[in-house]
Design a protein around this motif. Structure first.
Motif, PDB file in Angstrom:
ATOM      1  N   LEU A   1       0.841  -1.200   0.000  1.00 17.56           N
ATOM      2  CA  LEU A   1       0.000   0.000   0.000  1.00 17.56           C
ATOM      3  C   LEU A   1       0.876   1.250   0.000  1.00 17.56           C
ATOM      4  O   LEU A   1       0.615   2.213  -0.732  1.00 17.56           O
ATOM      5  N   THR A   2       1.930   1.240   0.806  1.00 17.10           N
ATOM      6  CA  THR A   2       2.857   2.376   0.835  1.00 17.10           C
ATOM      7  C   THR A   2       3.508   2.581  -0.526  1.00 17.10           C
ATOM      8  O   THR A   2       3.614   3.723  -1.026  1.00 17.10           O
ATOM      9  N   ASP A   3       3.927   1.484  -1.161  1.00 16.29           N
ATOM     10  CA  ASP A   3       4.569   1.576  -2.467  1.00 16.29           C
ATOM     11  C   ASP A   3       3.600   2.115  -3.525  1.00 16.29           C
ATOM     12  O   ASP A   3       3.989   2.931  -4.373  1.00 16.29           O
ATOM     13  N   CYS A   4       2.345   1.663  -3.471  1.00 19.63           N
ATOM     14  CA  CYS A   4       1.345   2.129  -4.449  1.00 19.63           C
ATOM     15  C   CYS A   4       1.105   3.632  -4.298  1.00 19.63           C
ATOM     16  O   CYS A   4       1.007   4.367  -5.293  1.00 19.63           O
ATOM     17  N   ARG A   5       0.993   4.078  -3.078  1.00 20.65           N
ATOM     18  CA  ARG A   5       0.748   5.506  -2.849  1.00 20.65           C
ATOM     19  C   ARG A   5       1.947   6.343  -3.271  1.00 20.65           C
ATOM     20  O   ARG A   5       1.797   7.430  -3.835  1.00 20.65           O
TER      21      ARG A   5
END
Length: 925
Positions: A738-742
């Motif tokens: 999720l952090t990488d996607c954001r």
């Protein structure tokens, strides 16, 4: 219109409550269709009335436009403005397409349909009246002739017909028709018609130039010998009986079908079977449409018929018109059968059709003879290939029951090789019979490769290759070229646009070429703008293509075909999943014009129509060396085909795509295909194999430096961890993704990760946190326009409603997902939403609705070949039946659900097994 009235029209004699769920589904689909054409809120339910109101402009409805145009035309006729009347009525009549309300049954529908037909019939007569007034006599005759068959006692129609014949200079024909009409009318109505001969026709000369001919008619018996072991076509024989029986309206029947399907044999067999119906004889002509000799000219055929009817050969009139007139005069009032076999076109048959209403003519042709159907309204029957049991029975009779029973599997193979063509069965039978010592299994292997060339008798005219060649060689250049290229096409069907790509022509030319092949029965209409070729014809076309088309031309046609499929698939998927990036290195449109789509429904229709073709297309592309096209096509359509149907064909395509990407040396494609292949196993609940493929893809993505694909792989591995029970590990991985996607601004990935995080917290029983995550994902899906993402999250919110004991919320959320289904068409989502909705109805005590929705969900699960979804729907069915007191039915459904669940350690399966524990003791019963 009240719901009761709608149910009566659609399902006469059905209970309203039994049809209400299906009615709601149909209403939802109709609203979606209306919205597509810009009619928002056109169909609404009227509160408190149990009725629906459809509000549309009457000018959008063909029938209302027809009524307005007809009324304006009548006013024009009253003012003697016949040119205006003709223009209005032509527009009105052209609005009709087939039988009105054809799918509706029952007395009310039939009454409405009869009223509509009468208005159509009246409009055509008004049009004929105006055309007579301005002198368009031939046009009136062409327009009215088909109506005479169905309306042979209508006095207004007869008056118009006689007037037009006389005005066109065919007074003798008018007199003959009028005499026959008066006989029919007196015999049927037991009274005199109101037609006045003296008023309608002037006096005719007493000697019409034919009295010198000896009209003592003989009784010809020209039918060829019957086939003693005739097999099959029971339905067509019965239909011919009904059409020809006393009181039957059909006087001409056309039998059409592909080469070798048995049209001639059928006509002859029926003629012998019903010989007593035609005591004054049978005439039969082989018109030689296809064969080594030229087709028979109509005048030559008339000469043969007149001689058979007793006219001395030297007394047959030389003048063509007198020859035709004599033939019709001799046939008047006689109960005869006329068989016009192997006719090339409508013009060849036209002059040979008796006008007598006491005779029957059977025309056989490989062409559909649309000219006869359009001009005369003649009934056309298609002779189809024989069914499996019929071909099995016929071949057993030919080779003998002893030999057939000795090797049933080989007999089945030989029957299947025939493709249901009687000619092929006789060729096979003759070949087998001439080799009594050879095993049927060995002969089946030989014939699989040589059937087209095996001779059926001592001549070479009955090889299938020769018979097929007669039809193909008669084609114009473009249809002939398309026939050969169809042989190269590996799919079972082809659309107009794909054919245009192969031919490198526009779609109009391709459609005309396909229609010509269809009229010759070298292809069959499969669906709207789609065509199918018989297996034996397909093999023959492929052989001819390899012999008659150069290797360079074949490769160029296939290249255009693969490119067209690839780019059309790209346009379809882009419409369905606009946020999904295309596969890498797509070609630019060059020599092909791919299809584009204006709606999700249109894109899905194309995908579903092509699904059965794509496996063969991908195999062929890889086999022909088009490796890039092979993996690009598969990876493009994977996202759509993951939504419905069995995944076995998708897995095979992905395996081919993986090999093609490896040969192509395209590392990005290899990673993407490994991910997609893993996804198919994940969808099928094979989490172990899915995890291995995702791990392999992750390793390759790290090795090649594909950062974004590494993120996708880690996300997918977290999904496997979640399904395998490692919930805490899955949550940690999802939060990293999720952090990488954001960070990367990847909105689609962010929404999907939030969705799966919601699944993880729901699995832990943290329902409030799960709901917040689903709602966050829903907001993103709504923003980026991902309808599928919205549907997935609504289903999860519905499941949460069940978890928290709030069936109303579960029902409302599942309804939203089902409403979106018409635009998304994901059967996995539909199955889940139906099951949840059924369970919510069960909790509310609405058992009837619960049973209806769970039954549909079970059927969708079966179609998906998904044991988990099917078992869950069966569990809801079992609990609902138990709640209604049907304990035996409940035990049966529970037993069925347990039987399809294997013993793998999967949390979903274990949850369903736990739910069904009450039915465990029933398993042995």
């Amino acid at each position: 219109m009240r719901v009761e009235t709608i149910v009566e029209f659609l399902w006469q004699n059905s209970a309203v409550d039994a049809r209400r769920p299906l009615l709601y589904t149909l209403t939802s689909r109709l609203r979606a269709a209306l919205r597509v054409v810009g009619l928002q809120d056109a169909l609404v339910r009227v509160p408190g009335t149990g009725a629906y109101r459809l509000t549309v402009d009457p000018e959008l409805v063909d029938y209302h436009r027809f009524l307005r145009l007809t009324a304006e035309a009548e006013q024009a006729i009253d003012r003697d403005q016949h040119d205006r009347s003709i223009a209005l009525l032509i527009r009105a009549v052209e609005l009709w397409r087939g039988d009105p309300l054809a799918d509706l049954r029952g007395a009310r529908c039939e009454h409405l349909r009869r009223d509509m037909r009468e208005k159509q019939f009246r409009a055509i007569k008004l049009l004929a009246k105006s055309e007579l007034a301005v002198g368009r006599y031939d046009r009136v005759l062409a327009r009215l002739e088909p109506l005479l068959i169905e309306n042979h006692l209508d006095e207004g129609l007869a008056r118009l017909w006689v007037t037009a014949l006389h005005a066109a200079g065919r007074t003798y024909d008018a007199r003959d028709f009028l005499a026959g009409y008066r006989r029919r009318y007196r015999r049927t109505m037991r009274s005199e018609p109101a037609l006045d001969v003296a008023e309608l026709l002037p006096a005719l000369p007493s000697n019409n130039g034919l009295s010198a001919v000896n009209e003592a008619v003989s009784v010809p018996r020209q039918l060829p010998n019957d086939v003693p072991d005739y097999t099959g076509n029971v339905g067509l024989l019965d239909e011919l009986d009904a059409l020809a029986a006393d009181g039957g309206k059909a006087k001409v029947v056309v039998l059409t079908g592909m080469p070798g399907v048995g049209k001639t044999t059928l006509a002859g067999h029926w003629g012998h079977r019903r010989q007593s119906w035609f005591p004054e004889g049978q005439l039969c002509l082989n018109a030689e449409a296809h064969g080594p000799v030229p087709p028979v000219r109509p005048q030559e055929a008339l000469h043969r018929f007149l001689v058979a009817l007793g006219v001395p050969a030297d007394r047959v009139p030389d003048d063509p018109d007198r020859r035709v007139a004599l033939y019709h005069r001799l046939m008047t009032g006689r109960r005869m059968l006329v068989v016009l076999d192997n006719v090339i076109d409508s013009d060849q048959a036209q002059q040979l059709l008796p006008r007598s209403d006491t005779s029957l003519t059977i025309v056989t042709s490989r062409d559909r003879l649309r000219g006869l159907s359009v001009r005369h309204g003649i009934r056309s029957l298609t002779v189809a290939p024989m069914s499996g049991p019929e071909r099995h029975r016929m071949l057993s009779r030919i080779i003998g029951p002893g030999r057939a029973e000795a090797e049933p599997a080989a007999l089945e193979t030989l029957a299947r090789l025939s493709g249901g063509l009687p000619l092929a069965l006789r060729v096979i039978g003759e070949h087998v019979g001439s080799r009594p010592e050879v095993r049927l299994g060995d002969l089946a292997d030989e014939l699989a490769n040589r059937l087209l060339d095996i001779e059926g008798d001592e001549t070479d005219e009955l090889t299938l290759r020769t018979v097929f060649a007669w039809s193909v060689n008669a084609l114009a250049p473009l249809p002939a070229r398309l026939f050969l290229l169809f042989g190269l096409c590996p799919g079972s069907t082809i659309g107009v646009e794909a054919a245009a790509a192969m031919l490198a022509v526009d779609t109009a030319e391709a459609e005309r070429a396909l229609d010509r092949l269809a009229r010759a029965h070298l292809v069959n209409h499969d669906a709207v703008r789609r065509y199918r070729m018989h297996d034996l014809l397909h093999r023959y076309a492929a052989d001819r293509a390899r012999a008659d088309v150069s290797a360079e031309q074949r490769r160029a046609a296939l290249h255009r075909l693969w490119e067209w499929y690839l780019l059309t698939a790209y346009h379809a998927v882009r419409h369905l999943e606009p946020d999904r990036p295309p596969v890498p290195d797509l070609p630019e449109p060059g020599a092909v014009t791919p299809m584009t789509f204006t709606s999700d429904a249109a894109a899905l229709r194309w995908c579903e129509a092509e699904r059965t073709n794509l496996l063969a297309l991908v195999r062929s592309a890889a086999g022909e060396g088009f490796h890039r096209h092979a993996w690009q096509l598969v990876d493009t359509v994977h996202e759509v085909f993951d939504r419905s149907g069995s995944q076995e064909d998708m897995r095979e395509m992905l395996q081919i795509a993986l090999e093609a990407a490896t040969v192509d040396g395209h590392d990005l494609a290899r990673v993407g295909t490994l991910i997609n292949l893993g996804a198919t196993y994940f969808t099928s609940h094979d989490h172990s194999r899915a995890g291995a493929l995702f791990a392999q893809a992750l390793h390759l993505a790290r090795e090649k430096g594909f950062t974004e694909l590494q993120m996708v792989c880690r996300h997918n591995l977290a999904s496997v961890q979640l399904r395998s029970g490692a919930t805490s590990t899955a949550i940690e991985t999802f939060r990293q993704v999720l952090t990488d996607c954001r960070t990367a601004g990847h909105a689609t990935g962010e929404a999907l990760t939030l969705y799966h995080l919601g699944d993880a917290y729901r699995q832990l029983g943290h329902y409030g946190q799960a709901r917040r995550l689903y709602q966050q994902a829903l907001v993103i899906c709504d923003r980026i326009g991902s309808l599928r993402g919205q549907s997935l999250n609504h289903v999860r919110l519905a499941e949460l409603g069940l978890d928290t004991g709030e069936p109303e919320i579960a029902l409302a959320q599942s309804r939203v997902a089902l409403d979106l289904h018409d635009r998304v068409t994901d059967d996995t989502i539909r199955c889940d939403a139906l099951t949840i909705s059924a369970e919510a109805q069960l909790l509310r005590g609405r058992h009837h609705d619960a049973l209806a929705e769970a039954t549909i969900a079970r059927a969708v699960g079966d179609e998906l070949a998904d044991p988990v979804r099917t078992a869950r729907a069966l569990a809801v069915l079992a609990d609902t039946l138990s709640a209604t007191g049907d304990q035996e039915g409940a035990a049966s459904r529970g037993r069925e659900a347990l039987d399809i669940l294997d013993d793998t350690n999967d949390p979903q399966r274990q949850a369903i097994r736990d739910r069904l524990s009450a039915y465990h003791h029933h398993r042995g019963r």
